[in-house]
Scaffold this active site. Sequence first.
Site, PDB file in Angstrom:
ATOM      1  N   LYS A 109      43.942  78.813  28.570  1.00 14.42           N
ATOM      2  CA  LYS A 109      43.860  78.994  30.028  1.00 14.42           C
ATOM      3  C   LYS A 109      42.412  78.946  30.516  1.00 14.42           C
ATOM      4  O   LYS A 109      42.155  78.571  31.656  1.00 14.42           O
ATOM      5  CB  LYS A 109      44.453  80.335  30.427  1.00 14.42           C
ATOM      6  CG  LYS A 109      45.811  80.630  29.846  1.00 14.42           C
ATOM      7  CD  LYS A 109      46.892  79.831  30.477  1.00 14.42           C
ATOM      8  CE  LYS A 109      48.233  80.168  29.863  1.00 14.42           C
ATOM      9  NZ  LYS A 109      49.334  79.600  30.580  1.00 14.42           N
TER      10      LYS A 109
HETATM   11  C1  LIG Z   1      49.181  81.153  23.992  1.00 12.71           C
HETATM   12  C2  LIG Z   1      50.084  80.348  24.853  1.00 12.71           C
HETATM   13  N1  LIG Z   1      50.676  79.268  24.340  1.00 12.71           N
HETATM   14  C3  LIG Z   1      51.509  78.521  25.075  1.00 12.71           C
HETATM   15  C4  LIG Z   1      51.806  78.825  26.371  1.00 12.71           C
HETATM   16  C5  LIG Z   1      52.725  77.935  27.153  1.00 12.71           C
HETATM   17  O1  LIG Z   1      51.988  77.105  28.005  1.00 12.71           O
HETATM   18  P1  LIG Z   1      52.664  76.514  29.317  1.00 12.71           P
HETATM   19  O2  LIG Z   1      53.080  77.671  30.130  1.00 12.71           O
HETATM   20  O3  LIG Z   1      51.607  75.708  29.960  1.00 12.71           O
HETATM   21  O4  LIG Z   1      53.833  75.707  28.867  1.00 12.71           O
HETATM   22  C6  LIG Z   1      51.207  79.944  26.960  1.00 12.71           C
HETATM   23  C7  LIG Z   1      51.466  80.368  28.356  1.00 12.71           C
HETATM   24  O5  LIG Z   1      51.535  79.666  29.262  1.00 12.71           O
HETATM   25  C8  LIG Z   1      50.306  80.697  26.197  1.00 12.71           C
HETATM   26  O6  LIG Z   1      49.676  81.732  26.736  1.00 12.71           O
HETATM   27  N1  LIG Z   2      51.989  81.966  29.410  1.00 12.63           N
HETATM   28  C1  LIG Z   2      51.442  82.145  30.697  1.00 12.63           C
HETATM   29  C2  LIG Z   2      52.476  82.205  31.768  1.00 12.63           C
HETATM   30  C3  LIG Z   2      51.941  81.704  33.069  1.00 12.63           C
HETATM   31  O1  LIG Z   2      51.686  80.343  32.932  1.00 12.63           O
HETATM   32  P1  LIG Z   2      50.825  79.465  33.906  1.00 12.63           P
HETATM   33  O2  LIG Z   2      50.295  78.395  33.039  1.00 12.63           O
HETATM   34  O3  LIG Z   2      51.724  78.980  34.964  1.00 12.63           O
HETATM   35  O4  LIG Z   2      49.733  80.305  34.479  1.00 12.63           O
HETATM   36  C4  LIG Z   2      50.520  83.343  30.663  1.00 12.63           C
HETATM   37  O5  LIG Z   2      49.903  83.538  29.655  1.00 12.63           O
HETATM   38  O6  LIG Z   2      50.408  84.069  31.612  1.00 12.63           O
END
Ligand SMILES: Cc1ncc(COP(=O)(O)O)c(C=O)c1O
Ligand SMILES: N[C@@H](CCOP(=O)(O)O)C(=O)O
Length: 468
Positions: free
Chosen positions: A112
């Site tokens: 993120k």
């Molecule tokens: C460590 C981790 N892996 C994978 C994901 C999944 O990613 P996305 O929500 O973009 O599919 C998340 C949360 O979004 C996460 O925090």
């Molecule tokens: N796994 C995410 C959930 C939110 O996902 P986002 O990519 O839409 O912000 C988290 O860690 O909060």
Amino acid sequence: MRYISTRGRAPVLDFEGVTLTGLASDGGLYLPESWPQFSADEIRAMRGLSYPELAYEIMAPFVGDSLTDQELLGLCQQAYGAFDHAAVTPLVQLDQQHWLLELFHGPTLAFKDVALQLLGLLFEKFLEKRERPLTIIGATSGDTGSAAIHAVAGREGVEIFMLHPEGRVSEIQRRQMTTVSASNVHNIAIAGSFDDAQSHVKRMFADPVLTDTLDIGAVNSINWARLMAQVVYYFAAALQLGAPDRKVAFSVPTGNFGDVFAGYVAAQMGLPVERLIVATNKNDILARAIRDGDYSVGESHATITPSMDIQVSSNFERLLFEANGRDAEGLAAQMDGFGQSKTLALDPMQREGIAEMFSAHRATPEDTLTAMRWAYENCGEVIDPHTAVGLHAACSLTMADEIDPAIPVVTLATAHPAKFPDAVEQAIGTRADLPDRVGDLFALEERFETLSADYEAVRDYISAKATR
Ligand SMILES: Cc1ncc(COP(=O)(O)O)c(C=O)c1O
Ligand SMILES: N[C@@H](CCOP(=O)(O)O)C(=O)O
């Protein structure tokens, strides 16, 4: 670049507007009106660029006139200067065919940061000209929360309210959010699931109790700028592995479908992507949708991969829109039906379009632990459980000969293993150390409010606290 809503009934916005908006006023999600294109020669010319330079090249067509070239390059240099690896998102080879793309070298140890470090700077830049503060309301299953809080804590003109599901994020994840003492940061634990938190947040974007007096913004992947910044590392990885003269497949641990949708965008822009593997845990709504066309909400299960404990996957709407030929009216009807029944049957055109690029695979907890053990014992790599879900899916497809052995398969390593010490210990018998840059989270006081999962209770709390 102009941005349109997937449901076709919201104003068309420019990049600055879409960055400050979040959810479209018709409940849809914004997408660029068309996909910028790079030819093979243009992609070849990107080889050898530094990460910030590459980020600038990929994002400039999306940003358009909202920033000058110098401003955008400067923001990329500032955002990625804060990472602890010179390559920003380094690639690690596991064996002949499998690679890990390490996305956890930012300040809060998850992928993120790659987008949110930049988004914090974009907010600051665009808000210089505005008088009203931006009230960010977000939902997190653990990682977006801390990355967003670190990106905006202490910044002028922005305030953040972050909802997380009480007891359903790891202790490290919670402390990364709740030990930040800046006065513009408000953490709220709700007695519910991530899906409850996310649905509340989406509802707040259309609730006049808030919108009449507040400018609400988003840090979740409903915000287009989040996805745009994530497209860059698909290019970075593929370029190192021979693109555009060689195809590359990606396996992506998936929850809200933002990360893997960024891979789809890279492919639309000309990157030769062989396949995108959607890797899920027991919360397998996406695996069911992609394999069987059945997008129906099931029970939310708590797993050893809490960040992926998601049922309603925001960005899947963007893919459904793409796969129905961008028919906004048709999609709006489909999403209205889903809002009521919590089930959605993909039409044949959507199923066919999605199958061309996406495969899906689900990992059980045992599969996840086995993948962690395999990476440790065979490659000396300690990986986090979310990454392991992706690696399990990648290896399952290559072992089943579903991907040509000459094509490299890159698993996105979405979090640092130290964020999930219990799962790591369960898998390999040892705990991963937290990098020094995180500081001593256990020495700091935690600050957060606990609320029921009731929508009005959460909304009224935010309404009472927000700065106007
Ligand atoms: C460590 C981790 N892996 C994978 C994901 C999944 O990613 P996305 O929500 O973009 O599919 C998340 C949360 O979004 C996460 O925090
Ligand atoms: N796994 C995410 C959930 C939110 O996902 P986002 O990519 O839409 O912000 C988290 O860690 O909060």
